[in-house]
Design a protein around this motif. Sequence first.
Motif, PDB file in Angstrom:
ATOM      1  N   ARG A  32       6.836   3.459   7.304  1.00 36.78           N
ATOM      2  CA  ARG A  32       7.597   3.949   6.137  1.00 36.78           C
ATOM      3  C   ARG A  32       8.197   2.729   5.451  1.00 36.78           C
ATOM      4  O   ARG A  32       8.881   1.926   6.093  1.00 36.78           O
ATOM      5  N   LEU A  33       7.955   2.604   4.135  1.00 38.61           N
ATOM      6  CA  LEU A  33       8.393   1.432   3.383  1.00 38.61           C
ATOM      7  C   LEU A  33       9.272   1.879   2.223  1.00 38.61           C
ATOM      8  O   LEU A  33       8.811   2.562   1.303  1.00 38.61           O
ATOM      9  N   GLU A  34      10.533   1.545   2.253  1.00 40.99           N
ATOM     10  CA  GLU A  34      11.462   1.930   1.198  1.00 40.99           C
ATOM     11  C   GLU A  34      11.226   1.074  -0.047  1.00 40.99           C
ATOM     12  O   GLU A  34      11.052  -0.143   0.045  1.00 40.99           O
ATOM     13  N   GLY A  35      11.232   1.733  -1.206  1.00 41.72           N
ATOM     14  CA  GLY A  35      11.117   1.025  -2.482  1.00 41.72           C
ATOM     15  C   GLY A  35       9.716   0.577  -2.843  1.00 41.72           C
ATOM     16  O   GLY A  35       9.520  -0.133  -3.832  1.00 41.72           O
ATOM     17  N   VAL A  36       8.717   0.971  -2.073  1.00 41.79           N
ATOM     18  CA  VAL A  36       7.333   0.589  -2.353  1.00 41.79           C
ATOM     19  C   VAL A  36       6.557   1.848  -2.749  1.00 41.79           C
ATOM     20  O   VAL A  36       6.640   2.879  -2.077  1.00 41.79           O
ATOM     21  N   GLY A  37       5.811   1.770  -3.846  1.00 38.47           N
ATOM     22  CA  GLY A  37       5.044   2.940  -4.278  1.00 38.47           C
ATOM     23  C   GLY A  37       3.904   2.548  -5.177  1.00 38.47           C
ATOM     24  O   GLY A  37       3.692   1.375  -5.491  1.00 38.47           O
ATOM     25  N   GLY A  38       3.147   3.545  -5.615  1.00 34.64           N
ATOM     26  CA  GLY A  38       2.082   3.336  -6.593  1.00 34.64           C
ATOM     27  C   GLY A  38       1.036   2.345  -6.146  1.00 34.64           C
ATOM     28  O   GLY A  38       0.580   2.327  -4.990  1.00 34.64           O
ATOM     29  N   GLY A  39       0.667   1.462  -7.081  1.00 36.24           N
ATOM     30  CA  GLY A  39      -0.369   0.481  -6.823  1.00 36.24           C
ATOM     31  C   GLY A  39       0.000  -0.501  -5.733  1.00 36.24           C
ATOM     32  O   GLY A  39      -0.870  -0.998  -4.997  1.00 36.24           O
ATOM     33  N   ASP A  40       1.309  -0.812  -5.597  1.00 37.56           N
ATOM     34  CA  ASP A  40       1.735  -1.744  -4.556  1.00 37.56           C
ATOM     35  C   ASP A  40       1.423  -1.190  -3.163  1.00 37.56           C
ATOM     36  O   ASP A  40       0.973  -1.920  -2.266  1.00 37.56           O
ATOM     37  N   LEU A  41       1.659   0.089  -2.976  1.00 40.62           N
ATOM     38  CA  LEU A  41       1.403   0.710  -1.684  1.00 40.62           C
ATOM     39  C   LEU A  41      -0.087   0.677  -1.359  1.00 40.62           C
ATOM     40  O   LEU A  41      -0.481   0.402  -0.212  1.00 40.62           O
ATOM     41  N   ARG A  42      -0.902   0.951  -2.350  1.00 37.07           N
ATOM     42  CA  ARG A  42      -2.352   0.941  -2.139  1.00 37.07           C
ATOM     43  C   ARG A  42      -2.836  -0.475  -1.807  1.00 37.07           C
ATOM     44  O   ARG A  42      -3.652  -0.677  -0.886  1.00 37.07           O
ATOM     45  N   THR A  43      -2.335  -1.475  -2.554  1.00 34.18           N
ATOM     46  CA  THR A  43      -2.730  -2.868  -2.309  1.00 34.18           C
ATOM     47  C   THR A  43      -2.377  -3.291  -0.891  1.00 34.18           C
ATOM     48  O   THR A  43      -3.173  -3.923  -0.188  1.00 34.18           O
ATOM     49  N   LEU A  44      -1.184  -2.913  -0.479  1.00 32.85           N
ATOM     50  CA  LEU A  44      -0.726  -3.287   0.859  1.00 32.85           C
ATOM     51  C   LEU A  44      -1.569  -2.619   1.942  1.00 32.85           C
ATOM     52  O   LEU A  44      -1.951  -3.248   2.935  1.00 32.85           O
ATOM     53  N   ALA A  45      -1.892  -1.336   1.752  1.00 32.31           N
ATOM     54  CA  ALA A  45      -2.691  -0.609   2.743  1.00 32.31           C
ATOM     55  C   ALA A  45      -4.069  -1.233   2.899  1.00 32.31           C
ATOM     56  O   ALA A  45      -4.592  -1.378   4.017  1.00 32.31           O
ATOM     57  N   LEU A  46      -4.688  -1.594   1.780  1.00 37.92           N
ATOM     58  CA  LEU A  46      -6.016  -2.202   1.837  1.00 37.92           C
ATOM     59  C   LEU A  46      -5.963  -3.573   2.507  1.00 37.92           C
ATOM     60  O   LEU A  46      -6.882  -3.969   3.249  1.00 37.92           O
ATOM     61  N   ASP A  47      -4.885  -4.320   2.247  1.00 35.31           N
ATOM     62  CA  ASP A  47      -4.749  -5.641   2.871  1.00 35.31           C
ATOM     63  C   ASP A  47      -4.568  -5.507   4.388  1.00 35.31           C
ATOM     64  O   ASP A  47      -5.163  -6.262   5.180  1.00 35.31           O
ATOM     65  N   VAL A  48      -3.738  -4.556   4.800  1.00 35.09           N
ATOM     66  CA  VAL A  48      -3.530  -4.331   6.234  1.00 35.09           C
ATOM     67  C   VAL A  48      -4.849  -3.929   6.901  1.00 35.09           C
ATOM     68  O   VAL A  48      -5.202  -4.409   7.988  1.00 35.09           O
ATOM     69  N   ARG A  49      -5.620  -3.012   6.235  1.00 38.58           N
ATOM     70  CA  ARG A  49      -6.900  -2.590   6.809  1.00 38.58           C
ATOM     71  C   ARG A  49      -7.836  -3.779   6.993  1.00 38.58           C
ATOM     72  O   ARG A  49      -8.544  -3.897   8.016  1.00 38.58           O
ATOM     73  N   ALA A  50      -7.841  -4.710   5.998  1.00 35.99           N
ATOM     74  CA  ALA A  50      -8.716  -5.869   6.099  1.00 35.99           C
ATOM     75  C   ALA A  50      -8.351  -6.733   7.305  1.00 35.99           C
ATOM     76  O   ALA A  50      -9.216  -7.357   7.945  1.00 35.99           O
ATOM     77  N   ARG A  51      -7.068  -6.767   7.634  1.00 37.21           N
ATOM     78  CA  ARG A  51      -6.608  -7.584   8.777  1.00 37.21           C
ATOM     79  C   ARG A  51      -6.966  -6.940  10.123  1.00 37.21           C
ATOM     80  O   ARG A  51      -6.891  -7.587  11.163  1.00 37.21           O
ATOM     81  N   MET A  52      -7.330  -5.650  10.095  1.00 38.77           N
ATOM     82  CA  MET A  52      -7.626  -4.957  11.349  1.00 38.77           C
ATOM     83  C   MET A  52      -9.009  -5.286  11.880  1.00 38.77           C
ATOM     84  O   MET A  52      -9.330  -4.981  13.035  1.00 38.77           O
TER      85      MET A  52
END
Length: 887
Positions: free
Chosen positions: A786-806
Motif C-alpha cells: 500500500r503506497l500513500e499518495g501514489v496513483g495513476g500513471g505513477d502506480l503503473r510505472t512502479l508496478a512494471l518496474d518492480v515486475r522487471a526486477r523479479m
Amino acid sequence: METAEIRRRFLAHFEAAGHTVVPSAPLLFDDPNLLFVNAGMVPFKPYFLGQETPSFDRATSVQKCVRTLDIEEVGKTTRHGTFFQMNGNFSFGDYFKEGAITHAWRLITGSLDDGGLGFDPEKIWVTVLHTDTEAREIWKKVAGLPDERIQNRGLLDNYWHMGVPGPGGPCSEIYVDRGPQYGPDGGPEADEDRFLEIWNLVFMQEEITNVRAKDQFDVVGPLPQQNIDTGMGLERVAYLLQGKENLYEIDEVFPVIAKAEELTGRRYGADHVDDVRFRVIADHVRSGLMLMGDGVTPGNEARGYVLRRLLRRAVRSMRLLGYEDPALPALLPVSLDRMKASYPELEADFARISQVAYAEEEAFRQTLGKGTQIFDQQATAVKQGGGTGLSGEAAFTLHDTYGFPIDLTLEMAEEQGLSVDADGFRALMAEQRARAKADAKSKKGVHADTTAYRAALDAHGPTDWLAYTDLRTESRVLALLNEGAATPAITAGSIGEVVLDRTPFYAESGGQNADAGHLTWSGGRAEVLDVQRPIKGLVVHQVRVLEGELTLDTTLEAQVDSEWRTGARQAHSGTHVVHAALREVLGPTALQSGSYNRPGYLRLDFGWGGALSPEQVRDVEAASNRALRADLPVSASYMTLPEAREAGALALFGETYGEQVRVVEIGGPWSRELCGGTHVEHSSQIGTVVVTSDSSVGAGNRRVEALVGLEGFAYLARERDLVSQLSGLLKVKPDEIPGRVGDLVERLKVSERELEKIKAAELLSGAATIAESGKDVGGTTVVAARLEGVGGGDLRTLALDVRARMGAERPAVVALFGVVDAKPSVVIAVNKPGIDAGLAAGDLVRTAGEKIGGRGGGKADVAQGGGTDAAGVESAIAAVEAAVGGA
C-alpha cells in the motif's frame, strides 16, 4: 396536374367566390396546446371560439400542417405522413350548408378548362350525419346525387368538435371511388381504401359542453352564428389526379425517392423493407425542409427534438439502404426544387436552411461513430460473459445518452449474432415518455382557462396600451383577479392581478421582459411584478400590494420605473444592432432564431454551423459600436405583412403576426425588422455593446450574449481593474501582460516536468526495496504493498518496474495499491512464468476491486482498477494472495 397547380386552382376558385385568401400560418403557431399547426382551421380557431372578430366574412387558405403522433408509422403504410397541406374555405356567419356544398361541388367536378379539378361526378360519394336530413337534401338538390351515394354515419364519423367545450356540428365528407381494383363496392361504409375521402365540410351550428368522448357530449344550444370550416387534403387530391397509388408518389415527394434510388443503387417497389425506408426518407426530408423553413432548429426538446428525429431518421434510413456518405446535401435540394413553386420563401432562405440541416447530419454522423464504439464494447462484454443478448437497459442507454437509434442497435446486434431485449427497451422508453408528458403537462397545462380574462375584455373592451409613448398614466381599476378568479380586493402583502383601463407598462413579448414599476393610490401602493397579455387586447398586471387595499374602480397612478425602461430600450435596440452586425460580419444566413433581453443584457440565438473565431467576435462587437457612434436614427412604422416583406424587413421565425405589423428600422435598411418592443430614438443612446460570450445551443445554432449601457461600461471597468491589478503584480505595462504570463506559464511547465522526473526517480529508487518485500505463495512470489499518495500513471510505472526486477525464473505477481485523497487504486502485473502458470492480472484486479468498493480490468500481464473504500486495501491484498495460492 401538379400539386402546386391544384393548390392554385383551389385558392383561385374561392377567391373568385368572394373569399379573402389568407396565407398559411407558420407551423410554429402561437397556441399553448399545440406543438405545430396540425389542421387547417387552427389559425381561425379564435374566430370560431368567439375570442376575436375576423375582418372578413369568408376566407380560404392552404395551411401547412405537421402531425407528429405517427412518426414511427411513417413509411410502414402509405397513409401516414408527417407534413401535409390542408386546403380550406371558411365562413363566419355568412353562407352555411348550401353554400359550402355548392362551392365544393363546383370545384371538384368543374372542368379543367373552367378552373375546376375535373373529377367524374359519377365517382363522387358523400356521407352525412344520420340526423342531418338538411345536408342530404342539399346534396340531392345541388349535385343531383342519388340517395344510395349519400350515406348516413354516426357521431364518431360525422360530427366535429375540438374535444373541449365550444363550437361543434355535423359534417359531410366527400369521397372518390377509385375503382373495383381497390376494394368492394358499397361506398365509404364498405371500404375506405376504394372510396377515398378527399374533403370534409364541417357545419358549426351548436355549442357543446361536458365532452367525454368524440361521440359523448352535451349540446347547450345553437351558436349565435353558423360557421363553415372545411378541409381538403391536398396530397390526397394530388395522387388521385396524378394517377398515383399514394402520397409518396406525387410530384412533390417522389423525386426524393428517385434521388435516393440513384444514390443507394436500390429500387423502390422491389422490397417492402426497403420501400419503408425510401418513404421515410421522402417524408422526413420534406417535413424537415418545411419545419426549418419556419425557423425550427434541431434540439433536444419539443419542436427541436421532432426536427432532429426527422432528419436523423432520414439519414439513418439512407444508411440502412447502404449509403454512408452525407445524404442531406444530395436530397434536400431535390425537395426544395419541388416545394418552392408553392413556397418561394424556401428558396430565398435555403442558405440558412441547408446550413442547419447539414450541420445536424454531421453531428449525427459523429454520434453514430461514438455509439458504434459503445455498442462494440457492450457486445464484447456480453460475449465474454457468455451471454447471447443485449439488455433493454443497455439499448436504452445507447438511445438516450448517445442518440443511437434502436433499429440500428437491432441491426448491429443481429450482425453479431446477439438478440436485444426490445420489450425492456420499450418499457424504459414508455417510462421516459410518461415522465416527459407529465412534465409538459405541469408546465403547459391543457386549454388554460381564460374565462375571467375574457369576461374582463367583454365587459370593458381592450386595454388602452400606451407603452410606446408614456411612462405614467392615470388609470382606473377595471378588474381584480386572484388565481384566475375575480376578486373584489387585494389586501396588503397579497399578490394578485389587475386590469386597468389604460397602462404605460410594456407586457412581456418578443423576447423583451415586462416593465417594472408601481401603482399608487390614496392610501395604498403596489409593486408591479409582471405584465402579460393572456388574451389578445387585454393587458394584465401581476402586483404585490405593499400598503393599503386595492379595490375595484380605484383611480390610481401607474408609473413605470424610468431607469428600468431606459435599460430595456437599450437592450432591445442593442439586440437589433447585434443581429445586423452578425449579418454584416458573417453574411445574410446568420439569421436570428430567438432572443431575450432585459435592462443591460441581451442574448441572441442565430443559425450558424460553428463557433465564432475571436476575430469574428471582435468584428461583431466593432460593427455594433460603429453603428452606435454613427448615431443612426431609430424609427417604427406600420404596414401590411406583404409590404414589410417587400421592404426587406426580417421576421422572427415562429412568431405570429397580424394584418398590420410594426417595422423597426435602425439606420434604414441596415437593420429593418418586425418588432413590437420598446426602443431608443437614436443608436448612440444604447451607450455601448460589449459581447461577452459565443456558445452553442444545438447543431447549427449559436448564441451570443452582450451587455449594453451602464452594464456594458461596468463590465469594461471591471476588466480595466483586473488588467491594472495584473500589471502591478507582474510589474509590466498592460500591453506586456500576455507575454509576461506566457513566460510564466512556460517556466511553470518546465518546473513541473523537472518535478515529475524527480518524483519518478524517487519512486523507482524505492522499487528495489518493494521488490525485496515479496513472499512465496504456493510457489509464486507475490509482492503487495500500500503506497500513500501514489496513483495513476505513477502506480503503473512502479508496478512494471518492480515486475522487471523479479526476473523470469519463477512466477511472480506484483499488486500495488495507491491511495490519493482517500481513494484507492490498484495495478497488478504478472510476469510470463506467472501467466504460463495460469495467473491473469485481469482476474486478480477484479478480485481486488471487490474489496475496495470498485472494479477494474485489463489483460493477463497487467491490469488496473479503482475503488471508493481505502480501508479495504488490506483485505484486497489478502484476497489477491488467496487467489494466487488457489490457482
